[in-house]
Design a protein around this motif. Structure first.
Motif, PDB file in Angstrom:
ATOM      1  N   VAL A  48       0.820  -1.219   0.000  1.00 32.06           N
ATOM      2  CA  VAL A  48       0.000   0.000   0.000  1.00 32.06           C
ATOM      3  C   VAL A  48       0.847   1.260   0.000  1.00 32.06           C
ATOM      4  O   VAL A  48       1.949   1.298   0.539  1.00 32.06           O
ATOM      5  CB  VAL A  48      -0.976   0.093   1.212  1.00 32.06           C
ATOM      6  CG1 VAL A  48      -2.147  -0.820   1.036  1.00 32.06           C
ATOM      7  CG2 VAL A  48      -0.253  -0.111   2.521  1.00 32.06           C
ATOM      8  N   ARG A  49       0.265   2.275  -0.625  1.00 28.54           N
ATOM      9  CA  ARG A  49       0.887   3.596  -0.651  1.00 28.54           C
ATOM     10  C   ARG A  49      -0.242   4.583  -0.338  1.00 28.54           C
ATOM     11  O   ARG A  49      -1.306   4.526  -0.947  1.00 28.54           O
ATOM     12  CB  ARG A  49       1.439   3.850  -2.049  1.00 28.54           C
ATOM     13  CG  ARG A  49       2.187   5.155  -2.193  1.00 28.54           C
ATOM     14  CD  ARG A  49       2.527   5.468  -3.632  1.00 28.54           C
ATOM     15  NE  ARG A  49       3.400   4.469  -4.227  1.00 28.54           N
ATOM     16  CZ  ARG A  49       3.158   3.874  -5.387  1.00 28.54           C
ATOM     17  NH1 ARG A  49       2.059   4.146  -6.076  1.00 28.54           N
ATOM     18  NH2 ARG A  49       3.995   2.993  -5.871  1.00 28.54           N
ATOM     19  N   TYR A  50      -0.011   5.434   0.662  1.00 27.97           N
ATOM     20  CA  TYR A  50      -1.027   6.424   1.049  1.00 27.97           C
ATOM     21  C   TYR A  50      -0.613   7.818   0.611  1.00 27.97           C
ATOM     22  O   TYR A  50       0.564   8.167   0.682  1.00 27.97           O
ATOM     23  CB  TYR A  50      -1.183   6.437   2.575  1.00 27.97           C
ATOM     24  CG  TYR A  50      -1.939   5.247   3.130  1.00 27.97           C
ATOM     25  CD1 TYR A  50      -3.324   5.268   3.219  1.00 27.97           C
ATOM     26  CD2 TYR A  50      -1.260   4.123   3.581  1.00 27.97           C
ATOM     27  CE1 TYR A  50      -4.011   4.184   3.740  1.00 27.97           C
ATOM     28  CE2 TYR A  50      -1.942   3.025   4.101  1.00 27.97           C
ATOM     29  CZ  TYR A  50      -3.333   3.072   4.169  1.00 27.97           C
ATOM     30  OH  TYR A  50      -4.019   2.006   4.679  1.00 27.97           O
ATOM     31  N   PHE A  51      -1.605   8.650   0.202  1.00 32.25           N
ATOM     32  CA  PHE A  51      -1.369  10.081  -0.067  1.00 32.25           C
ATOM     33  C   PHE A  51      -2.316  10.877   0.817  1.00 32.25           C
ATOM     34  O   PHE A  51      -3.479  10.496   0.964  1.00 32.25           O
ATOM     35  CB  PHE A  51      -1.769  10.526  -1.488  1.00 32.25           C
ATOM     36  CG  PHE A  51      -1.390   9.610  -2.596  1.00 32.25           C
ATOM     37  CD1 PHE A  51      -0.131   9.032  -2.648  1.00 32.25           C
ATOM     38  CD2 PHE A  51      -2.300   9.371  -3.627  1.00 32.25           C
ATOM     39  CE1 PHE A  51       0.210   8.215  -3.711  1.00 32.25           C
ATOM     40  CE2 PHE A  51      -1.967   8.559  -4.690  1.00 32.25           C
ATOM     41  CZ  PHE A  51      -0.709   7.972  -4.724  1.00 32.25           C
ATOM     42  N   TRP A  52      -1.853  12.014   1.315  1.00 31.33           N
ATOM     43  CA  TRP A  52      -2.751  12.969   1.983  1.00 31.33           C
ATOM     44  C   TRP A  52      -3.142  14.016   0.963  1.00 31.33           C
ATOM     45  O   TRP A  52      -2.281  14.679   0.395  1.00 31.33           O
ATOM     46  CB  TRP A  52      -2.040  13.675   3.144  1.00 31.33           C
ATOM     47  CG  TRP A  52      -1.784  12.827   4.333  1.00 31.33           C
ATOM     48  CD1 TRP A  52      -0.565  12.470   4.823  1.00 31.33           C
ATOM     49  CD2 TRP A  52      -2.754  12.249   5.215  1.00 31.33           C
ATOM     50  NE1 TRP A  52      -0.728  11.696   5.956  1.00 31.33           N
ATOM     51  CE2 TRP A  52      -2.056  11.546   6.219  1.00 31.33           C
ATOM     52  CE3 TRP A  52      -4.160  12.248   5.255  1.00 31.33           C
ATOM     53  CZ2 TRP A  52      -2.690  10.860   7.253  1.00 31.33           C
ATOM     54  CZ3 TRP A  52      -4.787  11.554   6.278  1.00 31.33           C
ATOM     55  CH2 TRP A  52      -4.068  10.873   7.262  1.00 31.33           C
ATOM     56  N   VAL A  53      -4.418  14.197   0.722  1.00 33.56           N
ATOM     57  CA  VAL A  53      -4.839  15.232  -0.232  1.00 33.56           C
ATOM     58  C   VAL A  53      -5.949  16.087   0.373  1.00 33.56           C
ATOM     59  O   VAL A  53      -6.566  15.716   1.375  1.00 33.56           O
ATOM     60  CB  VAL A  53      -5.303  14.643  -1.601  1.00 33.56           C
ATOM     61  CG1 VAL A  53      -4.262  13.671  -2.151  1.00 33.56           C
ATOM     62  CG2 VAL A  53      -6.651  13.962  -1.498  1.00 33.56           C
TER      63      VAL A  53
END
Ligand code: PRP
Length: 209
Positions: A48-53
């Motif tokens: 998994v790879r998370y981004f904060w947007v």
């Protein structure tokens, strides 16, 4: 090899709660809890790879496939009508979209109704169904000011505790729709990374039951 899943999280309290659910569902990424200004965090082992947007941008990242899945408020989904799949209701970020106005306001329907809102499409849709002629005043925040300053007759906005309305001498007049956070998926990702996305979705469903 395991497919990497990219997940767009809305910055802020809702995103933190949503991350906790995802972590409990088995896709934790400990680096995300470290104090930093980084926007991308990866756990290669979990795939998994998370981004904060920005919360209102989650639907854009997911619709365009920059993120495979994401967490978005139903308010944002209704406002932007993105071409995505809505997979689950996380049961967090619960609030409602409502019409509010000064306590003494009563819509006599004899003039165009001035509606201040951050959600022009939701407001238009709501009043169209009632064949009510309106003038939308699109604002980006502090919507409650508009009727106080007589710039609008009503507002269409999120009501959570009702405190902001109360403290500004406004009151809810009609409820439009219940809102909560949803797990959404890119349509192509859902097809080609179906196993991984379904596993995350099932993990979440177990947690929120
Ligand atoms: C939202 C909404 C209301 C407030 C409602 O504003 O627009 O102003 O929360 O919450 P309450 O019912 O619990 O008082 P937000 O905090 O997102 O800020 P904004 O003024 O920038 O829209």
């Amino acid at each position: 090899m395991k497919e990497m899943i990219s997940i767009a999280l809305p910055k802020g309290r809702l995103g933190e709660k949503a991350y906790k659910i995802l972590a409990d569902a088995g896709v934790e990424c400990p680096a995300i809890n470290e104090e930093s200004r980084k926007l991308i965090f990866e756990n290669a082992e979990k795939g998994v790879r998370y981004f904060w947007v920005k919360p209102s941008d989650v639907v854009i990242y997911v619709e365009r496939g920059a993120a495979d899945i994401g967490i978005a408020g139903k308010d944002i989904i209704l406002e932007y009508s993105p071409d995505i799949y809505e997979l689950a209701d996380l049961g967090i970020g619960k609030c409602r979209m409502a019409v509010a106005a000064k306590k003494d306001f009563c819509d006599k329907r004899d003039t165009t109704l001035r509606v201040a809102t951050k959600f022009p499409n939701i407001a238009k849709d709501y009043y169209n169904k009632q064949s009510r002629e309106i003038d939308i005043i699109k604002l980006n925040g502090s919507i409650e000011l508009a009727p106080i300053l007589e710039m609008s007759d009503v507002i269409v906005d999120i009501v959570e505790t009702g405190k902001t309305l109360l403290e500004n001498d406004l009151e809810p007049k009609q409820d439009i729709v219940d809102i909560s956070a949803r797990l959404i998926a890119n349509k192509v990702s859902y097809k080609f990374k179906n196993k991984e996305i379904r596993t995350i979705c099932e993990g979440i469903e177990k947690i929120i039951k």
